[in-house]
Write an enzyme that holds these catalytic residues in place. Structure first.
Site, PDB file in Angstrom:
ATOM      1  N   SER A 234       0.826  -1.201   0.000  1.00 45.01           N
ATOM      2  CA  SER A 234       0.000   0.000   0.000  1.00 45.01           C
ATOM      3  C   SER A 234       0.868   1.263   0.000  1.00 45.01           C
ATOM      4  CB  SER A 234      -0.893  -0.001   1.239  1.00 45.01           C
ATOM      5  OG  SER A 234      -0.092  -0.142   2.400  1.00 45.01           O
TER       6      SER A 234
ATOM      7  N   CYS B  26       2.005  -6.430   1.461  1.00 42.10           N
ATOM      8  CA  CYS B  26       1.041  -5.793   2.369  1.00 42.10           C
ATOM      9  C   CYS B  26       0.164  -6.853   3.059  1.00 42.10           C
ATOM     10  CB  CYS B  26       0.177  -4.858   1.527  1.00 42.10           C
ATOM     11  SG  CYS B  26      -1.100  -4.010   2.436  1.00 42.10           S
ATOM     12  N   ASN B  27       0.159  -6.821   4.378  1.00 46.90           N
ATOM     13  CA  ASN B  27      -0.672  -7.781   5.128  1.00 46.90           C
ATOM     14  C   ASN B  27      -2.155  -7.554   4.865  1.00 46.90           C
ATOM     15  OD1 ASN B  27       0.953  -9.320   7.569  1.00 46.90           O
ATOM     16  ND2 ASN B  27       1.983  -7.487   6.839  1.00 46.90           N
TER      17      ASN B  27
ATOM     18  N   GLU C  85       6.591   5.433  10.282  1.00 48.19           N
ATOM     19  CA  GLU C  85       6.856   6.301   9.123  1.00 48.19           C
ATOM     20  C   GLU C  85       7.519   7.604   9.550  1.00 48.19           C
ATOM     21  OE1 GLU C  85       3.979   6.767   6.099  1.00 48.19           O
ATOM     22  OE2 GLU C  85       3.692   4.609   5.926  1.00 48.19           O
TER      23      GLU C  85
ATOM     24  N   CYS D 225       1.910  -6.697  10.126  1.00 46.21           N
ATOM     25  CA  CYS D 225       1.817  -5.452   9.358  1.00 46.21           C
ATOM     26  C   CYS D 225       3.224  -5.117   8.908  1.00 46.21           C
ATOM     27  CB  CYS D 225       1.254  -4.336  10.241  1.00 46.21           C
ATOM     28  SG  CYS D 225       1.298  -2.711   9.453  1.00 46.21           S
TER      29      CYS D 225
ATOM     30  N   HIS E 217       4.878  -2.493   8.707  1.00 45.22           N
ATOM     31  CA  HIS E 217       5.639  -1.500   9.469  1.00 45.22           C
ATOM     32  C   HIS E 217       6.176  -2.024  10.804  1.00 45.22           C
ATOM     33  CE1 HIS E 217       3.605   0.960   6.564  1.00 45.22           C
ATOM     34  NE2 HIS E 217       4.147   2.079   7.019  1.00 45.22           N
TER      35      HIS E 217
HETATM   36  N1  DGL Z   1       0.981  -2.220   4.420  1.00 42.08           N
HETATM   37  C1  DGL Z   1      -0.086  -2.256   5.394  1.00 42.08           C
HETATM   38  C2  DGL Z   1      -0.142  -3.681   6.014  1.00 42.08           C
HETATM   39  O1  DGL Z   1       0.829  -4.405   6.053  1.00 42.08           O
HETATM   40  C3  DGL Z   1       0.088  -1.210   6.473  1.00 42.08           C
HETATM   41  C4  DGL Z   1      -0.180   0.201   6.008  1.00 42.08           C
HETATM   42  C5  DGL Z   1      -1.606   0.400   5.526  1.00 42.08           C
HETATM   43  O2  DGL Z   1      -2.534   0.445   6.350  1.00 42.08           O
HETATM   44  O3  DGL Z   1      -1.788   0.497   4.319  1.00 42.08           O
HETATM   45  O4  DGL Z   1      -1.174  -4.071   6.465  1.00 42.08           O
END
Ligand code: DGL
Length: 277
Positions: free
Chosen positions: A16, A78-79, A156, A188, A190
């Protein structure tokens, strides 16, 4: 396409936004000669607060964009996109697709202890996908899942070792400590950046699972099996595509990848809507 050329195609990685760089970091470590195309949907991030229909649509557009770049495999870093759209992506993709949930689940179950905590975005936790897969593979496992949405902006911001992040972590993780979690899945992109703080709050007896490493192994194994690993001598390149604010990406790539990626192209994912697979 002849076989040697097919091997030299890049691997597509989609997230994302910039969080998926934690996954790319591991993929590059495991597959240093491979080229990668990293696509971050920076115009529409976060996915974690959005609904299933929206995330599925965005994920399909990303898949079409990466296939347009002739990738040999797609990694959904992305999870949230994995939780809400992996079935659709697997069904529609002409090349193998890897999500982050299955490797995370397998790595958690490989550890000892039956109490597994799962933290992720609101959408990932709401989907219950981690818990469902954990219970499907081990009916005896006990699962507690909770969203930790503030971890994304804190990571971030680069506040990965900051007292504010530490007190947010204490607040979110208190329940897992009381419950007696033995393993925590960092569900996630991050959260691996906050591993230091999460590890301190949870204590050294609790294992932290970051699916990136297991995922990188799975990608490497499949490419080897299909004889599709690159035979080039040089280190692989990373091409970066984002949907907005490329300057921000260059700054954050230093935090996430310890590598400054200045050569960033802006793409319009909506343009792929008409060519959806
Ligand atoms: N990349 C998203 C995840 O791993 C986290 C950031 C978002 O909410 O887009 O779920």
């Amino acid at each position: 396409m002849n076989e040697s050329v097919a091997c030299e195609r890049p691997i597509g990685v989609f997230d994302s936004g910039i969080g998926g760089l934690t996954v790319l970091r591991e993929l590059r470590r495991r597959l240093p000669r491979e080229d990668f195309v990293y696509l971050g949907d920076s115009a529409r991030v976060p996915y974690g607060t959005k609904g299933e229909k929206t995330v599925r649509h965005f994920a399909l557009e990303a898949l079409a964009c990466l296939n347009d770049r002739e990738v040999k495999a797609v990694v959904v870093a992305c999870n949230t996109a994995t939780a809400l759209a992996i079935d659709l992506l697997e069904a529609r993709s002409p090349v193998p697709v890897f999500g982050v949930i299955e490797p995370g689940v397998r790595a958690a179950l490989a550890r000892k202890g039956s109490r597994v905590g799962v933290i992720g975005t609101t959408a990932t936790v709401g989907s219950d996908r981690y818990a469902q897969r954990l219970r499907a593979l081990d009916p005896a496992v006990e699962v507690l899942s909770r969203p930790c949405p503030l971890f994304v902006p804190l990571a971030e911001e680069g506040w990965v070792e900051d007292p504010i992040t530490e007190s947010v972590a204490q607040r979110y993780l208190e329940e897992f400590l009381e419950w007696g979690a033995e393993t925590m899945i960092l569900g996630c992109t991050h959260y691996p950046l906050l591993k230091g703080i999460i590890g301190r709050v949870m204590g050294s007896g609790v294992g932290l699972v970051d699916s990136a490493e297991v995922l990188a192994d799975a990608v490497a194994c499949l490419l080897e099996e299909r004889c599709e690993t690159s035979s080039r001598e040089r280190e692989g390149r990373v091409e970066v595509l984002v949907t907005d604010v490329p300057q921000r990406f260059a700054r954050l790539s230093e935090i996430f990848l310890s590598l400054r990626l200045d050569d960033v192209e802006v793409v319009d994912l909506e343009a792929f809507s008409s060519s959806l697979p």
